[in-house]
Scaffold this active site. Structure first.
Site, PDB file in Angstrom:
ATOM      1  CE  LYS A  93      -3.816   1.751   2.739  1.00 53.27           C
ATOM      2  NZ  LYS A  93      -4.875   1.493   3.942  1.00 53.27           N
ATOM      3  CB  SER A 132      -7.919   3.287   3.236  1.00 51.73           C
ATOM      4  OG  SER A 132      -7.198   2.569   4.037  1.00 51.73           O
ATOM      5  CB  SER A 138      -8.233   0.396   5.933  1.00 54.11           C
ATOM      6  OG  SER A 138      -8.918   1.639   6.138  1.00 54.11           O
TER       7      SER A 138
END
Length: 474
Positions: free
Chosen positions: A88, A163, A187
């Site tokens: 990420k 996310s 997330s």
């Protein structure tokens, strides 16, 4: 095995092929990079593709693994050696762009690696790229205003969740074998649920947060996304902090494979089933029945403060996020550089009083105690609940109906995930079926504090009982 089969193989399968010399790390890395080149324009899972680095790392892995045994040049770093993964894009990577999905950090290149990534490198992992995310990890759709929306591989008109949406989409689409994401209110687990993959949020203190752009330090966690529980365990193990008395997650898995006949699972009486779509609830009930058919015990437990977790989570996350952005000098000085949704939440954080923040921390302490007591007193191995009340919503869908009532989509996706963050305990989402339109549905297992090994064993048992998802049709 076709190229597509190889791209969707498990980490364990690829590791075996390497050691048989049936395929090489360079060949596998080139395959994944070719798939990214072909499919990323559609899915937008990656912000940065590190092709040159990945090829260099794959050549090194191949030289080490394929050198004759007994020579100094031969080195087998374990099951992740030569495996292409992603990170990420809020996780620091030395000399590689790390944007956190923001305009503010569009040119930020860290001078050091996050410890989590450093440990995965030492284990031989290959980095193919940095994945798209909701701006500053502050949202659940990955509808990013600066880098474009990531699209769900199961339906390109739908969100992948967030996310860590780019990470989940990349794993689901066969654009890497696993990814590392972050989880502040779900997330990792939300996109895992919506994209039909496995996502693990470890407990507090288990994976270092150093070198990760923070959202809410009290609630932030780092963990893996993968296509199987076994692969997620392989990814978590190098990063996992354990005491000297604790075995590695891999040895714990081998030494005490769990039988479903001995499992004791808890279903909370409160909160988790108040707002759930019919299709998600049906898939959840089928999953519970599958456990019970194999001899597992499922009993109700009470955790009364669950209804307060949403407000408490907000009153911790909002001011902590705003405080970080103020300290960094970005907010409100560069307000115009934020997307509208993130900017509005930072503004809300500035309005939370010190008393409300302290009350939320006090609620957190009570929630931790209630989870502990509920599981210990009832002799529960893990709680079993849905991951999200709905399957993947459409991009731009701000409200979603359940029954005759419309609910804010963001709140729905967060709802069932916040409690584990507030309590600081491990949780995992695994696929447990699909909707009538073929969208994945997630099952969440929540473990006791510092009991990740048992939770992963239970999840592995569960995955064997669940329907096998087909691949996304890309």
């Amino acid at each position: 095995m076709t190229d597509t089969d190889l791209a969707f193989a498990s980490i364990e399968e690829v590791a075996r092929l390497y050691r048989k010399r049936s395929v090489s790390p360079v060949e596998v890395t080139k395959l994944i990079l070719a798939r990214i080149e072909q499919l990323n324009p559609k899915i937008n899972a990656y912000i940065t593709v590190t092709a040159e680095l990945a090829l260099a790392q794959s050549k090194k892995a191949e030289a080490e693994l394929f050198a004759p045994r007994g020579r100094k040049s031969h080195r087998d770093r374990g099951p992740l050696h030569g495996i292409p993964i992603s990170l990420k894009d809020n996780i620091y990577t030395k000399d590689i762009l790390t944007t956190a999905g923001s305009k503010i950090l569009k040119n930020f290149i860290p001078q050091n690696d996050a410890p989590a990534w450093a440990k995965l490198q030492e284990a031989g992992s290959i980095l193919v790229g940095k994945t798209n995310l909701h701006e500053f990890a502050y949202g659940v759709t990955t509808n990013n205003p600066h880098y474009g929306p990531t699209r769900n591989p199961w339906d390109l008109n739908r969100v992948p969740g967030g996310s860590s949406g780019g990470s989940a989409a990349a794993v689901a689409a066969g654009l890497c074998y696993g990814s590392i994401g972050t989880d502040t209110g779900g997330s990792i687990r939300i996109p895992a649920s919506l994209c039909g993959v496995v996502g693990v949020k470890p407990g507090i203190g288990r994976v270092s947060l150093e070198g990760v752009v923070p959202l809410s330090p009290c609630l932030d966690f780092v963990g893996p996304l993968a296509r199987t529980v076994a692969d997620a365990t392989l990814l978590l193990d190098p990063m996992f902090a354990r005491s000297k008395r604790e075995p590695s997650l891999l040895s714990a898995r081998k030494s005490s494979a769990r039988s479903s006949k001995r499992l004791k699972l808890g279903m909370p009486k409160e909160f988790f089933f108040d707002v759930v779509s019919e299709e998600v609830y049906a898939a959840f009930r089928n999953a519970v029945r599958a456990f019970q058919k194999q001899g597992a015990t499922v009993k109700e437990v009470s955790i009364p403060l669950l209804n307060e977790t949403e407000e408490a989570g907000n009153h911790i996350a909002w001011p902590e996020a705003t405080h970080y952005h103020q300290q960094a000098g970005w907010f409100p000085a560069h307000s115009a550089d934020y997307g509208e949704d993130v900017r509005s939440r930072l503004e809300m954080g500035a309005k939370v009083s010190a008393i409300a923040y302290l009350q939320a921390l006090a609620t957190r302490d009570k929630v931790i105690e209630q989870f502990h007591l509920a599981m210990a007193d009832a002799g529960i191995d893990a709680l079993v609940v849905p991951t999200t009340p709905i399957a993947a919503p459409l991009i731009g869908e701000e409200s979603t109906p359940i029954g005759k009532t419309n609910h804010a989509t963001r709140a729905l996706l967060l709802r069932l995930n916040r409690p584990a963050n507030l309590a600081g305990i491990p949780a995992i989402s695994i696929p447990c079926g699909t909707t009538s339109s073929g969208l994945p549905i997630g099952l969440q297992l929540i473990g006791a504090v510092r009991n990740e090994p048992l939770l992963l064993q239970i999840a592995q048992v569960a995955q064997a009982l669940m329907p096998v998802l087909r691949r996304p049709n890309l």
